[in-house]
Scaffold this active site. Structure first.
Site: not given
Length: 513
Positions: A235, A341, A372, A397
Site C-alpha cells: 500500500f 516507504d 503519519k 503551490t
C-alpha cells in the site's frame, strides 16, 4: 532550532497563566479530569533513562477505560446522522471528542473513554492533548505559519532551513509534501527525472523538440515508457501514481485507470520464524530473483523499486533484514533506485526512529518517504542528482506546510527528551512476550504472531478478526485491522507496560467470549 526554543521559553509564562485561568473548564472537559498544568510539569521533568520507561508520561491520564454506553451511544448516533447529511460516514469508526481525549485514551460524545492502540491509523505519536505540543501550537512561529501560509517554492519563510533538520542517516536533503500518497508520487517523479537525466547524458543536456512536443500528447519520448516496481499486497497511497503501486485491496483500485507497472512477490513468511528459518530463506530468495527478473525484462523498465519495511495496510507482512539487504544489492546492481516507504513505520514505532535502521544496510536507501506520525510529509534523499535539473519540475503551490513542519519538530523534541523510541522498544518486548503467552493459551485466536523486536509494531491473524475489533470497543479498547484477517497494534510512543497490561486483559476477555 535555537530560535524556536527561545520563543518557546518566552511563551511558557503566558502559557502557564492561560492554563491557570482555564483550569476549571479544563477539569470539566479533559478525559483526565485533572488540571493539565500538572501533566505539563511532569512532561517537562527530565527522568533518568533507566527510570523513564516506568514513569508515567501523562500522570493525569485515566487509569483505565471507562464504558458508559454502547458504542456508538445515543449522542454519537445523533451526531453521525447530522454528519451523514453532508459527509461520507460509511467508513466511520467512532465519533470522537478530541477535547476529552488525553494521553493514550480516546473519548467519544457519550462519555466513553477507550485505550487507543490504533492512534488514528498510526498517526498520533506523543499522545492526545500533549502539553508540549500545545506549547508549540501557541508559539509566535506557529501563529505566523498558520495565518501566513506561504507558497513555499516561491516564497519560503526565512527560517525554513532551520526547521527542516531531521533526516535518516545518509539522507541530508528533503522535499516536503502534504500527505503520504503525495510524498510517494513526488519520489516517483524524482526517480523518472533521474533516469532520463542519465539517458540524456547529464543535467545540462537540453530537452529535444520531439520530447517537448510529444510530452504534451502524453506520448514517448517526452512521456517515456518507464515504471515503478512495487510488491504484491503493498500500500503506497490512493492518488493516481501511488495507486498504481498499491496492491492491497481491490476496493482501492476499482474503476480507476492505472499505469502498466510491475509487481513482485513480497515474502510470505511462516511463523514461528525460528521453526521455518530455511523455508523462509528460500522464499525470500525466490522473491529477490523475481524482482531482478522484472527489473531486467519488464517492457516498461522500472526506474525505482518502492517497498514498505513492514507491509501495513496489506496485512502486516514482514521480511528479514537479509531480504532487504539483498534488495538493496539488486537495485544497485541494476542501476535502479530504492525508495523506502516509511509513511506508517517511521518516527519510532518499530523501536528505531526509522524502521529501515533495523536492516543494517551498507549504504542508505535512495529516498525515504514519510508522513503519519511526522504530522507532515515528504521524502528524504542524499544524492544531489535527485534534484531536478530545472526549476518548477517538482513544484506546487504549498510544497508542504510549515505549520505541520513546526509540529514535527516539536514532536521530535518530545521524543528525544522523553526517550520515547527506547520506550517503544522496551514496551514492545514486554507486549510481544505477553501476547506470545496469550497465543499459547488461545492458539485459535492469536495466529502467526509477528513483530518481535519491532517495538510495538505487532500483529497477528484472527479467524474472527472483524468480531474481535468490534468486541474490543465493548471492553474499552480501540484497535484496528489490516489485510484480510490481521489484527494490528499501532499504539503511541507513550504506550507503556501498564497500558500493555490493560490491552492484554481486554483481549483475554474477548478471547473467552
Amino acid at each position: 532550532m535555537a530560535s524556536f526554543l527561545r520563543s518557546a521559553a518566552r511563551m511558557q509564562p503566558t502559557f502557564s497563566r492561560a492554563i491557570r485561568t482555564q483550569a476549571p473548564m479544563a477539569r470539566r472537559s479533559m478525559a483526565s479530569q485533572t488540571p493539565p498544568r500538572n501533566a505539563t510539569a511532569a512532561a517537562m521533568a527530565q527522568a533518568p533513562v533507566s527510570e523513564a520507561y516506568e514513569q508515567p508520561y501523562f500522570p493525569d491520564e485515566p487509569t483505565g477505560p471507562m464504558i458508559r454506553t454502547e458504542i456508538p451511544g445515543p449522542e454519537s448516533k445523533k451526531a453521525i446522522v447530522e454528519l451523514d447529511k453532508i459527509f461520507e460516514t460509511r467508513s466511520l469508526n467512532m465519533m470522537t471528542n478530541y477535547q476529552n481525549s488525553y494521553g493514550n485514551y480516546i473519548a467519544d460524545l457519550d462519555g466513553n473513554v477507550l485505550l487507543d492502540v490504533y492512534a488514528q491509523i498510526a498517526s498520533i505519536p506523543v499522545g492526545y492533548s500533549n502539553p508540549s505540543l500545545l506549547l508549540a501550537a501557541t508559539s509566535p512561529e506557529m501563529v505566523s505559519a498558520i495565518i501566513n501560509r506561504p507558497a513555499m517554492g516561491n516564497f519560503p519563510q526565512h527560517d525554513w532551513a532551520e526547521i527542516l533538520e531531521t533526516a535518516p542517516k545518509g539522507c541530508n536533503q528533503v522535499f516536503t509534501a502534504l500527505a503520504g500518497s503525495d510524498a510517494n508520487e513526488l519520489a516517483y517523479k524524482a526517480a523518472f527525472m533521474w533516469r532520463r537525466r542519465q539517458q540524456r547524458g547529464g543535467p545540462d543536456v537540453e530537452f529535444s523538440p520531439e520530447e517537448i512536443s510529444s510530452s504534451m500528447m502524453n506520448q514517448s519520448p517526452g512521456s517515456p515508457n518507464m515504471s515503478i516496481l512495487s510488491f504484491k499486497t503493498a500500500f503506497h497511497g490512493r492518488l493516481f501514481g501511488s495507486l498504481s503501486t498499491t496492491r492491497s485491496k481491490p476496493i482501492h483500485k476499482l474503476d480507476i485507470p492505472a499505469f502498466d507497472w510491475p509487481q513482485a512477490s513480497f515474502p510470505a513468511l511462516k511463523y514461528p520464524l525460528e521453526q521455518h528459518a530455511e523455508e523462509n530463506a528460500r522464499e525470500e530468495q525466490r522473491c529477490l530473483e523475481e524482482v531482478e527478473n522484472l527489473l531486467q525484462t519488464y517492457h516498461n523498465p522500472p526506474a525505482a523499486v518502492i517497498i514498505e519495511p513492514i507491509q501495513s495496510e496489506g496485512g502486516d507482512n514482514h521480511a528479514s533484514p537479509a531480504f532487504f539487504q539483498g534488495l538493496r544489492e539488486v537495485t544497485r546492481k541494476n542501476n535502479v533506485l530504492l525508495i523506502v516507504d516509511e509513511v506508517q513505520t517511521g518516527v519510532g514505532a518499530t523501536g528505531k526512529f526509522w524502521a529501515h535502521e533495523h536492516w543494517g544496510l551498507q549504504d542508505p536507501p535512495d529516498m525515504v518517504t514519510f508522513s503519519k506520525k511526522a504530522q507532515t510529509a515528504g521524502y528524504y534523499f542524499g544524492n544531489p542528482e535527485l534534484r531536478p535539473n530545472k526549476p518548477y519540475r517538482q513544484f506546487n503551490t504549498w510544497m508542504g506546510d510549515p505549520a505541520r513542519a513546526l509540529l514535527f519538530r516539536a514532536i521530535i523534541q518530545e521524543i528525544e527528551r522523553l526517550h520515547l523510541v527506547e520506550n517503544t522498544a522496551h514496551t514492545g518486548d514486554y507486549l510481544f512476550n505477553g501476547l506470545q503467552e496469550l497465543s499459547k493459551k488461545y492458539p485459535k485466536e492469536v495466529q502467526n504472531l509477528r513483530g518481535k523486536g519491532q517495538g510495538t509494531f505487532i500483529a497477528w491473524d484472527s479467524p474472527r478478526r472483524d468480531e474481535v475489533l468490534k468486541k474490543a470497543k465493548g471492553v474499552g479498547i480501540n484497535i484496528g485491522g489490516s489485510g484480510e484477517k490481521a489484527v494490528r497494534l499501532r499504539p503511541m510512543l507513550i504506550f507503556q507496560k501498564k497500558h500493555a497490561d490493560i490491552l492484554m486483559d481486554g483481549l483475554e476477555k474477548i478471547f473467552k467470549s
